[in-house]
Design a protein around this motif. Sequence first.
Motif, PDB file in Angstrom:
ATOM      1  N   GLN A   1      13.207 -15.197   3.801  1.00 63.49           N
ATOM      2  CA  GLN A   1      13.062 -15.729   2.449  1.00 63.49           C
ATOM      3  C   GLN A   1      12.203 -14.793   1.611  1.00 63.49           C
ATOM      4  OE1 GLN A   1      11.279 -19.598   2.553  1.00 63.49           O
ATOM      5  NE2 GLN A   1      11.267 -19.906   0.347  1.00 63.49           N
ATOM      6  N   SER A   2      12.365 -14.832   0.306  1.00 63.99           N
ATOM      7  CA  SER A   2      11.527 -14.044  -0.595  1.00 63.99           C
ATOM      8  C   SER A   2      10.231 -14.801  -0.869  1.00 63.99           C
ATOM      9  CB  SER A   2      12.265 -13.776  -1.908  1.00 63.99           C
ATOM     10  OG  SER A   2      11.457 -13.036  -2.795  1.00 63.99           O
ATOM     11  N   LEU A   3       9.090 -14.089  -0.810  1.00 72.16           N
ATOM     12  CA  LEU A   3       7.782 -14.728  -0.947  1.00 72.16           C
ATOM     13  C   LEU A   3       7.034 -14.154  -2.145  1.00 72.16           C
ATOM     14  CD1 LEU A   3       5.468 -16.531   0.099  1.00 72.16           C
ATOM     15  CD2 LEU A   3       4.771 -14.629   1.562  1.00 72.16           C
ATOM     16  N   THR A   4       6.527 -15.040  -2.991  1.00 72.80           N
ATOM     17  CA  THR A   4       5.686 -14.654  -4.128  1.00 72.80           C
ATOM     18  C   THR A   4       4.467 -15.558  -4.161  1.00 72.80           C
ATOM     19  OG1 THR A   4       7.565 -13.886  -5.452  1.00 72.80           O
ATOM     20  CG2 THR A   4       5.544 -14.414  -6.631  1.00 72.80           C
ATOM     21  N   LEU A   5       3.273 -14.952  -4.241  1.00 78.56           N
ATOM     22  CA  LEU A   5       2.037 -15.714  -4.378  1.00 78.56           C
ATOM     23  C   LEU A   5       1.556 -15.623  -5.810  1.00 78.56           C
ATOM     24  CD1 LEU A   5       0.087 -14.792  -1.116  1.00 78.56           C
ATOM     25  CD2 LEU A   5       1.789 -16.576  -1.502  1.00 78.56           C
ATOM     26  N   GLN A   6       0.974 -16.707  -6.295  1.00 82.70           N
ATOM     27  CA  GLN A   6       0.501 -16.782  -7.678  1.00 82.70           C
ATOM     28  C   GLN A   6      -0.998 -17.057  -7.685  1.00 82.70           C
ATOM     29  OE1 GLN A   6       1.215 -20.363 -10.111  1.00 82.70           O
ATOM     30  NE2 GLN A   6       2.146 -19.045 -11.640  1.00 82.70           N
ATOM     31  N   CYS A   7      -1.740 -16.212  -8.386  1.00 84.36           N
ATOM     32  CA  CYS A   7      -3.181 -16.410  -8.579  1.00 84.36           C
ATOM     33  C   CYS A   7      -3.400 -16.772 -10.036  1.00 84.36           C
ATOM     34  CB  CYS A   7      -3.940 -15.127  -8.206  1.00 84.36           C
ATOM     35  SG  CYS A   7      -5.743 -15.341  -8.175  1.00 84.36           S
ATOM     36  N   ARG A   8      -4.174 -17.830 -10.294  1.00 81.00           N
ATOM     37  CA  ARG A   8      -4.354 -18.253 -11.681  1.00 81.00           C
ATOM     38  C   ARG A   8      -5.746 -18.830 -11.882  1.00 81.00           C
ATOM     39  NH1 ARG A   8      -0.128 -23.411 -11.787  1.00 81.00           N
ATOM     40  NH2 ARG A   8      -1.332 -24.817 -10.459  1.00 81.00           N
ATOM     41  N   SER A   9      -6.168 -18.856 -13.141  1.00 81.81           N
ATOM     42  CA  SER A   9      -7.512 -19.331 -13.460  1.00 81.81           C
ATOM     43  C   SER A   9      -7.553 -19.754 -14.920  1.00 81.81           C
ATOM     44  CB  SER A   9      -8.540 -18.216 -13.208  1.00 81.81           C
ATOM     45  OG  SER A   9      -9.819 -18.605 -13.668  1.00 81.81           O
ATOM     46  N   ASP A  10      -8.474 -20.663 -15.229  1.00 81.20           N
ATOM     47  CA  ASP A  10      -8.699 -21.048 -16.624  1.00 81.20           C
ATOM     48  C   ASP A  10      -9.836 -20.250 -17.246  1.00 81.20           C
ATOM     49  OD1 ASP A  10     -10.818 -22.086 -15.271  1.00 81.20           O
ATOM     50  OD2 ASP A  10     -10.588 -24.153 -15.968  1.00 81.20           O
ATOM     51  N   VAL A  11     -10.372 -19.271 -16.506  1.00 80.43           N
ATOM     52  CA  VAL A  11     -11.489 -18.471 -17.021  1.00 80.43           C
ATOM     53  C   VAL A  11     -11.006 -17.436 -18.021  1.00 80.43           C
ATOM     54  CG1 VAL A  11     -13.323 -16.850 -16.351  1.00 80.43           C
ATOM     55  CG2 VAL A  11     -12.851 -18.856 -14.947  1.00 80.43           C
ATOM     56  N   GLY A  12      -9.777 -16.955 -17.887  1.00 81.89           N
ATOM     57  CA  GLY A  12      -9.249 -15.945 -18.792  1.00 81.89           C
ATOM     58  C   GLY A  12      -9.436 -14.539 -18.290  1.00 81.89           C
ATOM     59  N   TYR A  13      -9.253 -14.314 -16.971  1.00 85.02           N
ATOM     60  CA  TYR A  13      -9.413 -12.984 -16.403  1.00 85.02           C
ATOM     61  C   TYR A  13      -8.317 -12.041 -16.903  1.00 85.02           C
ATOM     62  CZ  TYR A  13     -12.750 -15.075 -13.149  1.00 85.02           C
ATOM     63  OH  TYR A  13     -13.833 -15.714 -12.603  1.00 85.02           O
ATOM     64  N   ASP A  14      -8.641 -10.727 -16.908  1.00 83.37           N
ATOM     65  CA  ASP A  14      -7.683  -9.706 -17.320  1.00 83.37           C
ATOM     66  C   ASP A  14      -6.845  -9.185 -16.157  1.00 83.37           C
ATOM     67  OD1 ASP A  14      -8.654  -9.754 -19.944  1.00 83.37           O
ATOM     68  OD2 ASP A  14     -10.274  -8.386 -19.438  1.00 83.37           O
ATOM     69  N   ARG A  15      -7.316  -9.332 -14.950  1.00 85.84           N
ATOM     70  CA  ARG A  15      -6.601  -8.804 -13.793  1.00 85.84           C
ATOM     71  C   ARG A  15      -6.953  -9.650 -12.564  1.00 85.84           C
ATOM     72  NH1 ARG A  15      -9.874  -3.517 -11.562  1.00 85.84           N
ATOM     73  NH2 ARG A  15     -11.973  -4.257 -11.978  1.00 85.84           N
ATOM     74  N   PHE A  16      -6.081  -9.552 -11.561  1.00 85.87           N
ATOM     75  CA  PHE A  16      -6.275 -10.286 -10.320  1.00 85.87           C
ATOM     76  C   PHE A  16      -6.013  -9.354  -9.144  1.00 85.87           C
ATOM     77  CE2 PHE A  16      -5.228 -13.661 -13.320  1.00 85.87           C
ATOM     78  CZ  PHE A  16      -6.159 -14.634 -12.994  1.00 85.87           C
ATOM     79  N   ALA A  17      -6.649  -9.632  -8.026  1.00 86.42           N
ATOM     80  CA  ALA A  17      -6.429  -8.889  -6.786  1.00 86.42           C
ATOM     81  C   ALA A  17      -6.145  -9.888  -5.671  1.00 86.42           C
ATOM     82  CB  ALA A  17      -7.640  -8.026  -6.429  1.00 86.42           C
ATOM     83  N   LEU A  18      -5.300  -9.477  -4.726  1.00 84.16           N
ATOM     84  CA  LEU A  18      -4.909 -10.322  -3.601  1.00 84.16           C
ATOM     85  C   LEU A  18      -5.292  -9.622  -2.307  1.00 84.16           C
ATOM     86  CD1 LEU A  18      -3.260 -12.846  -2.585  1.00 84.16           C
ATOM     87  CD2 LEU A  18      -1.307 -11.295  -2.457  1.00 84.16           C
TER      88      LEU A  18
END
Length: 570
Positions: A152-169
């Motif tokens: 299966q195809s896998l996608t993870l989502q990182c989210r926040s209400d802080v308003g970050y400009d970038r994310f790292a996994l």
Amino acid sequence: MTEHDAGRYRCYYYSLDGWSEPSDPLELVVTGSYSKPSLSALPSPVVTSGGNMTLQCGSRGGFYRFLLIKEGDHRLSWALDSQTQPSGQPQALFLVGLVTPGHRWTFRCYGCYRDRPQVCSHPSDALELLVTGESGKPSLLSQQGPIVASGQSLTLQCRSDVGYDRFALHKEGGRDLPQSLVLQPQAGLSQAHFPLGTVSSSHGGRYRCYGGYNLSSEWSAPSDPLDILVAGWLRDTPSLTVQPGPRVASGENVTLLCQSQSLWDTFLLSKEGAADPPLRLRSKPGAQQYQAEFSLNPVTSAHGGTYRCYSSDTSSPFLLSHPSEPLELLVSGDIPKPSIWADPGPIVTNGSPVTIWCQGSLQASAYGLYKERGSEPWATRIPQNSSNKAGFFIGAMTPSHAGLYQCAYYTTGDILSERSDPLLLVVTGVGGPPSFSAQPGPVLASGGNVSLSCSSRLTSGPFHLLKEGGADPTRHMAVVPRMHAGRWQAIFPLGPVNTSHGGTYRCYGSSSSNPNVWSQPSAPLHIEVTDYTVENLIRMGAAGLVLVVLGVLLFQARNDTRRIHDAARM
């Protein structure tokens, strides 16, 4: 610069007293002569601010020593003789610390031979350490759920209400650190998607994500861990049964029994659509089988739903068997009320697609979607592949699609279920954006009051205020505007405020004839609530006041930077 220029240099100066003592030695190193080594962080490239880190530089090239260079530091940072590992590969371990978020911690390493110690290899690939702090942690979820099938195809989502400009996994035990720029905020959340490709056994593990700003090297606190479990990897298909039966009254005791003829030491029980991770139990030998008993005592209507179980082994806790056949538990003998939601969300840009999902029962023969509480279905769907849900796809959202929706389903004997709770679908982007401002300003002390002003020349109906990152994005404040200075204006009072009121707000205009059709969003407005009261400032004195002023100026600078970024995205 050539290889002949490499070496150790000293300088002198001449005076009336003769020649001076030599300077400290300067070692010039020429790089790019040999294949690059590899550089990794142990145990991972994630380090808490103020912590230590060990970097490992290694190569199969038989280097005598390794050099470690920190970007932005022109000195020869570290040099160590290599140590041969049991595998025969030479390497060096560099202890780095204390790591602080003052600037980016990015390293490269080089390998050199004994006979030419100042002539070294090409640089390794850059390794950036992720320095975490204590700021607001984001949330991490899998769009496919915590249990995914091999292939299966896998996608993870990182989210926040802080308003970050970038994310790292980051995957626990992994050395890679995928990073992604933030996507256009949706429903008040800043978010990023990490597509991990086709699922294999290597995708199983524990993941965390981090948020950060482009103008800062520090990252947020880690998200809560997300365990990704890969199903279908172990050659086993357990069975799932229920006692006393699949139809029970609320308050009864129920046992779900997962069994397998293969020797596995762990069983997992998963409820479809549940936010919690699967339940785990150690297996016990039964009559010619291995089994685990999952007790639901006493059951309530919340226990109703579809269950599957899996077998696993503690030596590979993230790899699972094939799922059992689904088992549906009906509580109190009633037909469960269906649930309804919109994907990607209930607030949709004009012209964008959206799918309205209705989830009911495996026994459902058909699903109906009702709009504005109508007596006849707006659309009907037949569930596919023995699924307990159906999707109603809208290819391009228009103002005519906005409004309240409910769904219901038919089950055995053509019995119609109760309708779901209502879902409000809003379309945005119809008309120009309103103006948005804060009076007396976006920075205020806890306990103070602020008025958010939303105005437009185009819309005279209700204005809508949304705070980014709300748990339910459809909850908002709506105010009917009044004419002021040739513009329609609505005032949203906030106060007395506390730190929970801080965050990013946007406003929209709408018409009185269709308040669910909204304009384009205003520019974002960032509200900052501090804990500095008058009493605190008096106790802090002049020095404290200076710090507060500096803090306000820094916040304003960040606010201006965010406006520039938001303007660029719009």
